[in-house]
Design a protein around this motif. Sequence first.
Motif, PDB file in Angstrom:
ATOM      1  N   THR A   1       0.833  -1.196   0.000  1.00 46.23           N
ATOM      2  CA  THR A   1       0.000   0.000   0.000  1.00 46.23           C
ATOM      3  C   THR A   1       0.867   1.245   0.000  1.00 46.23           C
ATOM      4  O   THR A   1       2.018   1.235   0.439  1.00 46.23           O
ATOM      5  CB  THR A   1      -0.931   0.037   1.224  1.00 46.23           C
ATOM      6  OG1 THR A   1      -0.145   0.019   2.427  1.00 46.23           O
ATOM      7  CG2 THR A   1      -1.894  -1.136   1.214  1.00 46.23           C
ATOM      8  N   VAL A   2       0.300   2.342  -0.499  1.00 43.25           N
ATOM      9  CA  VAL A   2       0.937   3.653  -0.475  1.00 43.25           C
ATOM     10  C   VAL A   2      -0.060   4.639   0.093  1.00 43.25           C
ATOM     11  O   VAL A   2      -1.250   4.346   0.223  1.00 43.25           O
ATOM     12  CB  VAL A   2       1.378   4.090  -1.889  1.00 43.25           C
ATOM     13  CG1 VAL A   2       2.473   3.176  -2.431  1.00 43.25           C
ATOM     14  CG2 VAL A   2       0.187   4.129  -2.841  1.00 43.25           C
ATOM     15  N   GLU A   3       0.412   5.823   0.425  1.00 42.75           N
ATOM     16  CA  GLU A   3      -0.470   6.868   0.929  1.00 42.75           C
ATOM     17  C   GLU A   3      -1.079   7.643  -0.241  1.00 42.75           C
ATOM     18  O   GLU A   3      -0.561   7.621  -1.364  1.00 42.75           O
ATOM     19  CB  GLU A   3       0.304   7.812   1.850  1.00 42.75           C
ATOM     20  CG  GLU A   3       0.837   7.149   3.110  1.00 42.75           C
ATOM     21  CD  GLU A   3       1.504   8.150   4.042  1.00 42.75           C
ATOM     22  OE1 GLU A   3       1.260   9.360   3.868  1.00 42.75           O
ATOM     23  OE2 GLU A   3       2.260   7.724   4.925  1.00 42.75           O
ATOM     24  N   TYR A   4      -2.163   8.357   0.026  1.00 51.07           N
ATOM     25  CA  TYR A   4      -2.742   9.199  -1.021  1.00 51.07           C
ATOM     26  C   TYR A   4      -1.761  10.309  -1.416  1.00 51.07           C
ATOM     27  O   TYR A   4      -1.623  10.623  -2.598  1.00 51.07           O
ATOM     28  CB  TYR A   4      -4.075   9.790  -0.573  1.00 51.07           C
ATOM     29  CG  TYR A   4      -5.217   8.788  -0.676  1.00 51.07           C
ATOM     30  CD1 TYR A   4      -5.683   8.368  -1.916  1.00 51.07           C
ATOM     31  CD2 TYR A   4      -5.817   8.271   0.468  1.00 51.07           C
ATOM     32  CE1 TYR A   4      -6.719   7.445  -2.019  1.00 51.07           C
ATOM     33  CE2 TYR A   4      -6.857   7.352   0.374  1.00 51.07           C
ATOM     34  CZ  TYR A   4      -7.289   6.941  -0.875  1.00 51.07           C
ATOM     35  OH  TYR A   4      -8.303   6.017  -0.967  1.00 51.07           O
ATOM     36  N   PHE A   5      -1.093  10.912  -0.413  1.00 53.34           N
ATOM     37  CA  PHE A   5      -0.035  11.870  -0.753  1.00 53.34           C
ATOM     38  C   PHE A   5       1.172  11.088  -1.249  1.00 53.34           C
ATOM     39  O   PHE A   5       1.728  10.255  -0.542  1.00 53.34           O
ATOM     40  CB  PHE A   5       0.355  12.717   0.461  1.00 53.34           C
ATOM     41  CG  PHE A   5       1.618  13.513   0.224  1.00 53.34           C
ATOM     42  CD1 PHE A   5       1.602  14.650  -0.564  1.00 53.34           C
ATOM     43  CD2 PHE A   5       2.832  13.106   0.768  1.00 53.34           C
ATOM     44  CE1 PHE A   5       2.769  15.378  -0.798  1.00 53.34           C
ATOM     45  CE2 PHE A   5       3.997  13.823   0.554  1.00 53.34           C
ATOM     46  CZ  PHE A   5       3.961  14.964  -0.233  1.00 53.34           C
ATOM     47  N   ASP A   6       1.584  11.366  -2.485  1.00 56.28           N
ATOM     48  CA  ASP A   6       2.684  10.619  -3.095  1.00 56.28           C
ATOM     49  C   ASP A   6       4.019  11.333  -2.914  1.00 56.28           C
ATOM     50  O   ASP A   6       4.982  10.747  -2.451  1.00 56.28           O
ATOM     51  CB  ASP A   6       2.405  10.398  -4.577  1.00 56.28           C
ATOM     52  CG  ASP A   6       3.423   9.485  -5.220  1.00 56.28           C
ATOM     53  OD1 ASP A   6       3.416   8.274  -4.909  1.00 56.28           O
ATOM     54  OD2 ASP A   6       4.232   9.970  -6.033  1.00 56.28           O
ATOM     55  N   ARG A   7       4.066  12.618  -3.306  1.00 55.81           N
ATOM     56  CA  ARG A   7       5.308  13.383  -3.169  1.00 55.81           C
ATOM     57  C   ARG A   7       5.066  14.852  -3.496  1.00 55.81           C
ATOM     58  O   ARG A   7       4.028  15.218  -4.048  1.00 55.81           O
ATOM     59  CB  ARG A   7       6.407  12.836  -4.080  1.00 55.81           C
ATOM     60  CG  ARG A   7       6.137  12.957  -5.576  1.00 55.81           C
ATOM     61  CD  ARG A   7       7.068  12.058  -6.363  1.00 55.81           C
ATOM     62  NE  ARG A   7       6.817  10.674  -6.019  1.00 55.81           N
ATOM     63  CZ  ARG A   7       7.783   9.748  -5.852  1.00 55.81           C
ATOM     64  NH1 ARG A   7       9.046  10.070  -6.012  1.00 55.81           N
ATOM     65  NH2 ARG A   7       7.469   8.502  -5.537  1.00 55.81           N
ATOM     66  N   ASN A   8       6.082  15.666  -3.187  1.00 54.45           N
ATOM     67  CA  ASN A   8       6.070  17.089  -3.536  1.00 54.45           C
ATOM     68  C   ASN A   8       7.459  17.462  -4.036  1.00 54.45           C
ATOM     69  O   ASN A   8       8.468  17.043  -3.474  1.00 54.45           O
ATOM     70  CB  ASN A   8       5.712  17.949  -2.329  1.00 54.45           C
ATOM     71  CG  ASN A   8       5.458  19.400  -2.714  1.00 54.45           C
ATOM     72  OD1 ASN A   8       4.338  19.765  -3.066  1.00 54.45           O
ATOM     73  ND2 ASN A   8       6.485  20.233  -2.668  1.00 54.45           N
ATOM     74  N   TRP A   9       7.495  18.243  -5.116  1.00 55.47           N
ATOM     75  CA  TRP A   9       8.753  18.753  -5.661  1.00 55.47           C
ATOM     76  C   TRP A   9       8.742  20.278  -5.559  1.00 55.47           C
ATOM     77  O   TRP A   9       7.804  20.925  -6.012  1.00 55.47           O
ATOM     78  CB  TRP A   9       8.918  18.368  -7.128  1.00 55.47           C
ATOM     79  CG  TRP A   9       9.114  16.897  -7.383  1.00 55.47           C
ATOM     80  CD1 TRP A   9       9.384  15.921  -6.477  1.00 55.47           C
ATOM     81  CD2 TRP A   9       9.043  16.245  -8.656  1.00 55.47           C
ATOM     82  NE1 TRP A   9       9.509  14.706  -7.091  1.00 55.47           N
ATOM     83  CE2 TRP A   9       9.301  14.876  -8.436  1.00 55.47           C
ATOM     84  CE3 TRP A   9       8.806  16.680  -9.956  1.00 55.47           C
ATOM     85  CZ2 TRP A   9       9.316  13.939  -9.475  1.00 55.47           C
ATOM     86  CZ3 TRP A   9       8.817  15.755 -10.990  1.00 55.47           C
ATOM     87  CH2 TRP A   9       9.067  14.399 -10.748  1.00 55.47           C
ATOM     88  N   ALA A  10       9.791  20.849  -4.959  1.00 57.14           N
ATOM     89  CA  ALA A  10       9.926  22.297  -4.857  1.00 57.14           C
ATOM     90  C   ALA A  10      11.264  22.697  -5.464  1.00 57.14           C
ATOM     91  O   ALA A  10      12.320  22.229  -5.029  1.00 57.14           O
ATOM     92  CB  ALA A  10       9.850  22.746  -3.401  1.00 57.14           C
ATOM     93  N   PHE A  11      11.230  23.569  -6.475  1.00 52.29           N
ATOM     94  CA  PHE A  11      12.420  23.908  -7.269  1.00 52.29           C
ATOM     95  C   PHE A  11      12.686  25.404  -7.259  1.00 52.29           C
ATOM     96  O   PHE A  11      11.762  26.221  -7.315  1.00 52.29           O
ATOM     97  CB  PHE A  11      12.212  23.436  -8.713  1.00 52.29           C
ATOM     98  CG  PHE A  11      13.283  23.875  -9.675  1.00 52.29           C
ATOM     99  CD1 PHE A  11      14.412  23.098  -9.887  1.00 52.29           C
ATOM    100  CD2 PHE A  11      13.162  25.063 -10.384  1.00 52.29           C
ATOM    101  CE1 PHE A  11      15.401  23.496 -10.782  1.00 52.29           C
ATOM    102  CE2 PHE A  11      14.146  25.475 -11.279  1.00 52.29           C
ATOM    103  CZ  PHE A  11      15.263  24.685 -11.471  1.00 52.29           C
TER     104      PHE A  11
END
Length: 227
Positions: A179-189
Motif C-alpha cells: 500500500t501507499v499513501e494518497y499523498f505521493d510526493r512534492n517537488w519544490a524547485f
Amino acid sequence: MKLSHVILFFILSCFYCQSQIVVSETGLWSQYIYKKAFNEKWAIAGDFQYRTYEVGNDFQQFIARAAISYQPENTAIDFQAGYGYFTGQPFGISDTSTTEHRLHQDLWFSSKVSNRFELKHRLRIEERFIENQDFRSRLRYTLFLNVPLNNKTIVDNTFYVALWNEIFINGQTDTGTGTVEYFDRNWAFAGLGYKLNSALKFQAGYMREVTPGISKGQVVLTVFHSL
C-alpha cells in the motif's frame, strides 16, 4: 491569483520538506523538453530525462514521453494527451529494474499577476501501468513562476529566476504488492534560467523532493527546445 498567494504556496512547501527524514545524497536530473508546432492549434510535445541518485552515479530512471497538444484559438489554454515509457532501478547497488507505461492528460493555463511575472499552471492526470503492480492513477498540480532579471519580460537573451512546485496525489492506495499513501510526493524547485532565442531556453537549479518518508535533494538541468 495574487502574488502573495504564490509566495505562500512555495513557503509552505519548504516547511513541509523540513519535516521529513533527510537523505544526504544529491541526485542529478538531466531533462530535454521539446515542442514542435504544426500550426497555431496543433503540436507535439514531450521530453527525455535521465536521472541518477547521486551526481554522476547510481542510475535511477530513464524517461521518454510524447504527447499531442491542442490549443484552442485565441486562448492561453493548452490541452495535451500522451504516453510515457519509464525504466528505473532502486537506490543502491541493486541492478533490478522496473518498467512502467504511463498515459497522461494535461491542462496548461496562465495567470497574470504582473507584467514582470510569468505564472503558469499545469494539471496532469496519469494512468500508470507498473510492472508487477496493479493499475493506479495519479493527480499532479504544478505552479510555475518565472521572473526576468535583465529585461522587463522574458524575451531573447534574458536571464530569469525560475520557481516551481508540484504536488502528487495517488488515486488508489493498493499497489497489488503493498500500500501507499494518497499523498505521493512534492517537488519544490528554485533555479536560474536563460532564454537564448525563440527556440532555446536553458535552466539549472535545485529541487527538493519529499515523499511520505524522505526528503532528498536533486540538481535539475533542463533544455527547452521549440523545434
